[in-house]
Design a protein around this motif. Structure first.
Motif, short mmCIF file in Angstrom:
data_model
loop_
_atom_site.label_atom_id
_atom_site.label_comp_id
_atom_site.label_asym_id
_atom_site.label_seq_id
_atom_site.Cartn_x
_atom_site.Cartn_y
_atom_site.Cartn_z
N GLU A 92 -23.22 53.64 78.80
CA GLU A 92 -24.05 54.76 78.39
C GLU A 92 -24.04 54.89 76.88
O GLU A 92 -23.06 54.55 76.22
N GLY A 93 -25.15 55.35 76.34
CA GLY A 93 -25.21 55.50 74.90
C GLY A 93 -26.36 56.38 74.45
O GLY A 93 -27.15 56.87 75.27
N PHE A 94 -26.43 56.55 73.14
CA PHE A 94 -27.52 57.28 72.51
C PHE A 94 -28.00 56.48 71.32
O PHE A 94 -27.20 56.11 70.46
N LEU A 95 -29.29 56.22 71.27
CA LEU A 95 -29.89 55.57 70.12
C LEU A 95 -30.31 56.69 69.16
O LEU A 95 -31.05 57.59 69.53
N ILE A 96 -29.81 56.61 67.95
CA ILE A 96 -30.13 57.61 66.93
C ILE A 96 -31.08 56.95 65.93
O ILE A 96 -30.79 55.87 65.40
N TYR A 97 -32.22 57.59 65.71
CA TYR A 97 -33.26 56.98 64.88
C TYR A 97 -34.05 58.05 64.15
O TYR A 97 -34.02 59.23 64.49
N THR A 98 -34.79 57.60 63.13
CA THR A 98 -35.66 58.48 62.36
C THR A 98 -37.11 58.11 62.68
O THR A 98 -37.45 56.93 62.77
N THR A 99 -37.94 59.13 62.84
CA THR A 99 -39.35 58.91 63.14
C THR A 99 -40.17 58.83 61.86
O THR A 99 -39.70 59.20 60.78
#
Length: 128
Positions: A92-99
């Motif tokens: 399990e994970g979370f992708l952290i990104y900027t739009t």
């Protein structure tokens, strides 16, 4: 939950983050184009099942459409310009990104059969 996402598990590799980002970008593109079979292919089994509960048996696309009807359609909201990190704990994970719109979001991801799939269909906005 927002602060916990930033500290969830451990940092994934840059390659894992890039792979997860490719999956998410493809999902956004196919969702925007209404290409539902492809959009559904990027979902984890659990997420696909939940969308079918909303859309009806075998209607993953209808479920995505219904569940994202209130998703932001503002310009740049579904364009990833910078991948910050993949925070993961096992599969399990979370992708952290900027739009493109300058917001920092996180998308829940699940590793299934060696591929990162979406564990949700709407990102969580983060305070940067």
């Amino acid at each position: 939950m927002r602060a916990s996402v930033l500290h969830f598990g451990n940092a994934g590799t840059k390659a894992e983050a890039a792979t997860a980002a490719t999956t998410l970008a493809a999902f956004f593109s196919d969702r925007e184009d209404g290409y539902w079979p492809a959009a559904c292919s990027y979902l984890s089994a659990g997420t696909r099942s939940r969308t079918q509960q909303v859309g009806g048996p075998g209607k993953c696309g209808k479920g995505i459409e219904a569940l994202t009807i209130r998703a932001s359609k503002a310009a740049g909201e579904s364009k990833i310009v910078s991948v910050k990190a993949l925070r993961r704990n096992g599969v399990e994970g979370f992708l952290i990104y900027t739009t493109e719109a300058g917001k920092t979001n996180a998308m829940r991801m699940v590793l299934e059969a060696g591929e990162w799939k979406l564990g949700g269909i709407n990102p969580t906005p983060l305070i940067s």
